[in-house]
Design an enzyme around this catalytic site. Structure first.
Site, mmCIF file in Angstrom:
data_model
loop_
_atom_site.group_PDB
_atom_site.id
_atom_site.type_symbol
_atom_site.label_atom_id
_atom_site.label_comp_id
_atom_site.label_asym_id
_atom_site.label_seq_id
_atom_site.Cartn_x
_atom_site.Cartn_y
_atom_site.Cartn_z
ATOM 1 N N ARG A 258 -2.614 -2.102 -3.623
ATOM 2 C CA ARG A 258 -3.763 -1.070 -3.184
ATOM 3 C C ARG A 258 -3.812 0.259 -4.440
ATOM 4 O O ARG A 258 -2.590 0.905 -4.461
ATOM 5 C CB ARG A 258 -3.957 -0.448 -2.032
ATOM 6 C CG ARG A 258 -5.125 0.396 -1.897
ATOM 7 C CD ARG A 258 -4.907 1.377 -0.489
ATOM 8 N NE ARG A 258 -5.874 2.389 -0.476
ATOM 9 C CZ ARG A 258 -5.700 3.391 -0.036
ATOM 10 N NH1 ARG A 258 -4.642 3.935 0.572
ATOM 11 N NH2 ARG A 258 -6.921 4.680 -0.026
ATOM 12 N N GLU B 163 -7.728 -3.357 5.649
ATOM 13 C CA GLU B 163 -7.585 -3.507 4.272
ATOM 14 C C GLU B 163 -6.857 -4.415 3.772
ATOM 15 O O GLU B 163 -7.161 -5.140 2.552
ATOM 16 C CB GLU B 163 -7.319 -1.853 3.607
ATOM 17 C CG GLU B 163 -8.208 -0.555 3.833
ATOM 18 C CD GLU B 163 -7.465 0.579 3.861
ATOM 19 O OE1 GLU B 163 -8.200 1.425 2.884
ATOM 20 O OE2 GLU B 163 -6.625 0.817 4.578
ATOM 21 N N ARG C 175 -6.516 18.279 2.146
ATOM 22 C CA ARG C 175 -7.524 18.646 1.255
ATOM 23 C C ARG C 175 -8.568 19.385 1.693
ATOM 24 O O ARG C 175 -9.094 19.157 2.927
ATOM 25 C CB ARG C 175 -7.932 17.182 0.558
ATOM 26 C CG ARG C 175 -6.887 16.665 -0.397
ATOM 27 C CD ARG C 175 -7.197 15.171 -0.851
ATOM 28 N NE ARG C 175 -6.798 14.287 0.153
ATOM 29 C CZ ARG C 175 -6.912 12.844 -0.222
ATOM 30 N NH1 ARG C 175 -7.747 12.529 -1.095
ATOM 31 N NH2 ARG C 175 -6.197 12.057 0.659
ATOM 32 N N ASN D 206 0.651 -1.124 -0.115
ATOM 33 C CA ASN D 206 -0.016 0.086 -0.229
ATOM 34 C C ASN D 206 1.018 1.047 0.133
ATOM 35 O O ASN D 206 1.374 1.613 0.941
ATOM 36 C CB ASN D 206 -0.882 0.147 1.288
ATOM 37 C CG ASN D 206 -1.956 1.201 1.277
ATOM 38 O OD1 ASN D 206 -1.917 2.283 0.388
ATOM 39 N ND2 ASN D 206 -3.028 1.223 2.097
ATOM 40 N N HIS E 286 -11.736 4.923 -0.728
ATOM 41 C CA HIS E 286 -11.636 4.046 0.510
ATOM 42 C C HIS E 286 -12.592 3.107 0.380
ATOM 43 O O HIS E 286 -12.961 2.438 1.456
ATOM 44 C CB HIS E 286 -12.068 5.087 1.811
ATOM 45 C CG HIS E 286 -10.930 6.392 2.008
ATOM 46 N ND1 HIS E 286 -11.416 7.415 2.330
ATOM 47 C CD2 HIS E 286 -9.722 6.225 1.955
ATOM 48 C CE1 HIS E 286 -10.365 8.242 2.464
ATOM 49 N NE2 HIS E 286 -9.243 7.520 2.202
#
Length: 408
Positions: A98, A392, A249, A18, A187
């Site tokens: 990922r 994940e 962000r 990842n 996500h």
């Protein structure tokens, strides 16, 4: 998840990678993708001459500094060396990667070949903070593990089931048809895992009508409304920039602001991109950091802009929960996950402070004492409030294991 002891399980079969802009998280799984054998992260944030290597197995965890020009090739080689040195010496047969943005072409996990690699390169501008480093890690891993199958698992894939009303923007419909302007959502790997885990925690064998609101709160933040493990609405959109306020962000803003800045202050596209993606959010408001822990520390010390940043952050999350509750027709469980969601008691408390009208009631004692995968709601709360440690990597490993078997 319990880690197996090095050497006790000798199947070194599935590696999950990842990649971030200056980090590479990794996890090693057994052949069946059920047991995590080892994992960690290599971090070279802010340095062009060294990196910090974190490595863990069951009962063992250590860190050391790597000297040299850090890049993904160095990182992947170091992972292999450390795994081998700890007794995991069986060949890696599958590497799961990922990939944040799959664009319109990829709505499920795929084997990575040269054609797929080229197509992913073409859509990198849709997720400029995420896809380029992920592809750099793919290239490095394909060289280090040339005999393994490499699999891309996409954050956007979960949202291929979104209703059309949530996918299409209120823009000229031709933009959707001709240019692919649509909501993708992100996500998704985390949200899908949390939806399944919530059903297990709540002991819902039939989860077809289970109404969940999942808040994935880390440096990147998103919320998703889920009914029966299927997404109904989500906050991120065409890119990961839309939706909740995040670490650096902006999240959703009036697009007229950008037109104004371009027309009246002659700001260029690249400058606006830098501001929106890397200099806004918690960092932009607080002026302290994009790290919520540092912002919280400053707020506790009386820093007014840090306090404002946290207030804005919590308010936007709470407003989204309210909107999603209406979309779902109620809530069975509110879920907090990812770095901030799992670890910040203060943030969970601030978000839940305005949810009494929905009879979503936080138990402050449980909130303070929470452990992973726990219920922190009051007994008489209509909805359960769950803190779930997102995994994940395990879902990526499962996808890699499945595609490896299908391709053999």
């Amino acid at each position: 998840m319990e880690l197996a002891t090095g050497g006790a399980v000798n199947q070194m079969s599935i590696l999950v990678l990842n990649a971030g802009s200056s980090t590479l998280k990794y996890a090693l799984f057994d052949d069946a993708a059920k047991t995590e054998l080892a994992g960690g992260v290599i971090d070279w944030h802010g340095s062009d001459s060294s990196a910090t290597f974190h490595f863990r197995t069951s009962g063992t965890e250590d860190s050391h500094t790597l000297v040299g020009s850090p890049d993904y090739r160095m990182a992947v080689n170091e992972i292999l060396d450390r795994l081998t040195a700890n007794g995991f010496d069986k060949p890696v047969t599958a590497v799961g990667h990922r990939i944040v943005h799959g664009g319109p072409a990829f709505n499920q996990a795929v084997l990575i070949d040269d054609r797929v690699r080229e197509e992913l390169e073409q859509i990198s501008t849709l997720a400029p903070l995420h896809n380029p480093p992920a592809l750099a890690a793919v290239e490095a891993a394909r060289k280090v593990f040339p005999d393994a199958v490499h699999i891309a698992v996409f954050d956007t894939a979960f949202y291929s089931a979104l209703p059309r009303r949530e996918v299409v923007y209120p823009l000229p419909y031709q933009w959707f048809e001709e240019y692919g302007i649509r909501r993708y959502g992100f996500h998704g790997i985390s949200h899908a895992y949390c939806a399944k885990r919530a059903a297990e925690i709540l002991e819902r064998e039939d989860d077809s009508n289970l109404r969940l609101i999942i808040c994935h709160l880390g440096n990147g933040c998103s919320a998703t409304a889920v009914r029966g493990e299927q997404p109904v609405a989500t906050t991120m959109g065409f890119t990961p920039l839309e939706g909740l306020m995040m670490g650096t962000r902006s999240g959703s803003i009036d697009p007229g602001i950008l037109l104004h800045l371009m027309e009246q202050h002659h700001m260029k596209r690249d400058h606006l991109d830098e501001i929106l993606n890397r200099q806004s959010g918690l960092l932009g408001i607080s002026g302290v950091s994009s790290d919520f822990r540092e912002v919280e520390q400053s707020a506790n010390a009386g820093h007014k802009r840090a306090s404002l940043a946290i207030e804005m952050f919590a308010t936007r999350i709470r407003s989204t929960i309210g909107a999603f509750a209406v979309t779902l027709g109620g809530i069975d469980a509110l879920i907090f996950t990812a770095g901030i969601g799992e670890h910040s008691r203060t943030l969970r408390s601030r978000v839940c402070a305005g949810l009494q009208s929905l009879n979503v009631l936080l138990d402050e004692d449980k909130n303070q004492e929470r452990s992973a995968d726990s219920d922190i709601a009051q007994v008489d709360s209509t909805a359960r409030i769950l803190v779930i440690r997102t995994r994940e990597e395990q879902d990526i490993a499962h996808a890699a294991q499945r595609l490896r078997e299908e391709s053999s």
